[in-house]
Design an enzyme around this catalytic site. Structure first.
Site, short mmCIF file in Angstrom:
data_model
loop_
_atom_site.label_atom_id
_atom_site.label_comp_id
_atom_site.label_asym_id
_atom_site.label_seq_id
_atom_site.Cartn_x
_atom_site.Cartn_y
_atom_site.Cartn_z
N SER A 159 0.87 -1.18 0.00
CA SER A 159 0.00 0.00 0.00
C SER A 159 0.90 1.22 0.00
O SER A 159 2.08 1.14 0.41
CB SER A 159 -0.86 -0.02 1.27
N TYR A 172 -2.56 -0.78 10.20
CA TYR A 172 -2.59 -1.13 8.77
C TYR A 172 -1.31 -0.67 8.08
O TYR A 172 -0.66 -1.43 7.36
CB TYR A 172 -3.82 -0.50 8.12
P1 NDP Z 1 -11.52 -5.68 0.37
O1 NDP Z 1 -11.74 -5.36 1.81
O2 NDP Z 1 -12.48 -5.18 -0.63
O3 NDP Z 1 -11.32 -7.24 0.18
C1 NDP Z 1 -10.46 -7.93 1.05
C2 NDP Z 1 -10.64 -9.41 0.89
O4 NDP Z 1 -9.84 -10.04 1.91
C3 NDP Z 1 -12.08 -9.85 1.09
O5 NDP Z 1 -12.40 -10.86 0.17
C4 NDP Z 1 -12.07 -10.38 2.51
O6 NDP Z 1 -13.00 -11.41 2.77
C5 NDP Z 1 -10.65 -10.96 2.61
N1 NDP Z 1 -10.27 -11.10 4.00
C6 NDP Z 1 -10.26 -10.14 4.95
N2 NDP Z 1 -9.97 -10.68 6.14
C7 NDP Z 1 -9.79 -12.01 5.93
C8 NDP Z 1 -9.51 -13.09 6.78
N3 NDP Z 1 -9.38 -12.94 8.09
N4 NDP Z 1 -9.42 -14.33 6.25
C9 NDP Z 1 -9.59 -14.52 4.92
N5 NDP Z 1 -9.88 -13.52 4.07
C10 NDP Z 1 -10.00 -12.28 4.58
O7 NDP Z 1 -10.06 -5.09 0.06
P2 NDP Z 1 -9.38 -4.66 -1.32
O8 NDP Z 1 -9.78 -5.55 -2.40
O9 NDP Z 1 -9.52 -3.20 -1.45
O10 NDP Z 1 -7.84 -4.90 -0.94
C11 NDP Z 1 -7.07 -5.96 -1.44
C12 NDP Z 1 -5.63 -5.69 -1.06
O11 NDP Z 1 -5.19 -4.47 -1.65
C13 NDP Z 1 -5.40 -5.55 0.44
O12 NDP Z 1 -4.17 -6.14 0.77
C14 NDP Z 1 -5.33 -4.04 0.63
O13 NDP Z 1 -4.59 -3.71 1.77
C15 NDP Z 1 -4.65 -3.62 -0.65
N6 NDP Z 1 -4.86 -2.23 -1.02
C16 NDP Z 1 -6.09 -1.80 -1.46
C17 NDP Z 1 -6.25 -0.49 -1.87
C18 NDP Z 1 -7.58 0.02 -2.36
O14 NDP Z 1 -7.68 1.22 -2.68
N7 NDP Z 1 -8.60 -0.80 -2.48
C19 NDP Z 1 -5.13 0.49 -1.87
C20 NDP Z 1 -3.88 -0.08 -1.40
C21 NDP Z 1 -3.77 -1.39 -1.00
P3 NDP Z 1 -14.57 -11.11 2.91
O15 NDP Z 1 -15.03 -10.77 1.54
O16 NDP Z 1 -15.12 -12.37 3.41
O17 NDP Z 1 -14.68 -9.95 3.83
#
Ligand code: NDP
Length: 253
Positions: A159, A172
């Site tokens: 990130s 985070y």
């Molecule tokens: P979302 O919150 O939209 O999706 C995250 C996913 O991770 C979901 O499918 C969620 O499951 C899963 N997840 C969360 N906790 C757990 C857990 N305990 N066990 C298993 N699965 C889990 O996030 P994004 O798609 O936005 O982010 C994806 C990555 O990109 C992350 O690493 C984030 O830090 C990074 N990122 C995102 C940015 C953005 O602007 N979106 C910017 C910079 C970095 P469930 O659907 O069941 O909740």
């Protein structure tokens, strides 16, 4: 930190991931879902890991309906999974596929955004468990399978706040610095002894539930959809990035 960029004219071939087996964490939603569907659309067999079974099933159906190879489902809550759970996953993968060509650590928790002075220990621990400890345990369990591939790619999702700290981003932000550190240590360990390469990728602001939670006042369409930032994901997962390791990439300029 050295930032790396894709070749300017990079265009992935249609079948760039044919024959590859790739595991994606957090594959049920957001960027993980888009990556799983994109990898399958480019020929990969994907292993869908996430905590919400129904979401994983929806992605499974979408991939099958689009004509992709039959995915594997692996429901697992990274907040509570034990080392035995990760060993169980590795054995199931060994029995089914015998190797692993790609591992995308994508799942993360954002949790509270507040000053360090008032951060809760519980929220801090949960974020570290999902964002730092789980990728360590999963990578450790799957390394022997990654070593079985002709060449393998591990991608850790970073990130902007994992490369420059920012007030109120708390656990985070710190967890994403740890992600970069883990990437560098592992890449350095494997560089001359293994066919496994390791890089980090910052997706940049992307229209997902996490982004909408972090910036509730922002119009969601300000940012690209996950499906529109997949070029770097394809580059890093495919043999187009052969020999590239230890790099900190960004999916958007
Ligand atoms: P979302 O919150 O939209 O999706 C995250 C996913 O991770 C979901 O499918 C969620 O499951 C899963 N997840 C969360 N906790 C757990 C857990 N305990 N066990 C298993 N699965 C889990 O996030 P994004 O798609 O936005 O982010 C994806 C990555 O990109 C992350 O690493 C984030 O830090 C990074 N990122 C995102 C940015 C953005 O602007 N979106 C910017 C910079 C970095 P469930 O659907 O069941 O909740």
């Amino acid at each position: 930190m050295t930032q790396h960029a894709l070749p300017d004219d990079y265009t992935p071939a249609a079948n760039i991931l044919a024959e590859k087996v790739i595991l994606v964490t957090g594959a049920g939603d957001g960027i993980g879902r888009a990556a799983a569907e994109c990898f399958a659309g480019h020929g990969a067999t994907v292993v869908l890991l996430g905590r919400t079974q129904e979401k994983l099933e929806a992605v499974y159906d979408a991939i099958e309906n689009a004509g992709g190879a039959q995915p594997a489902l692996f429901p697992l809550d990274l907040a509570t999974a034990s080392e035995d759970d990760y060993r169980g996953l590795a054995s199931a993968m060994e029995n089914t596929f015998g190797r692993l060509d790609g591992l995308l650590h994508n799942a993360s928790l954002l949790r509270e955004r507040r000053p360090i002075a008032s951060a809760s220990w519980q929220a801090w621990s949960e974020v570290m468990q999902v964002n730092v400890n789980a990728p360590f345990l999963l990578t450790k369990a799957l390394l022997p399978l990654l070593e079985q591939a002709a060449q393998a790619s591990v991608v850790l999702t970073s990130s902007g706040v994992g490369r420059r700290g920012r007030a109120y981003w708390g656990a985070y932000s710190v967890s994403k610095f740890a992600t970069e550190g883990f990437m560098q240590v592992l890449a350095d360990e494997l560089e001359n002894t293994s066919r496994v390469r390791v890089n980090s990728l910052n997706p940049g602001a992307t229209n997902t539930a996490m982004r909408r939670a972090a910036y509730p006042a922002e119009a969601p369409t300000t940012n690209p959809s996950p499906a529109n930032i997949m070029r770097s994901y394809l580059y890093l997962m495919s043999d187009d990035s052969s020999g590239v390791t230890g790099g900190a990439f960004s999916a958007q300029p």
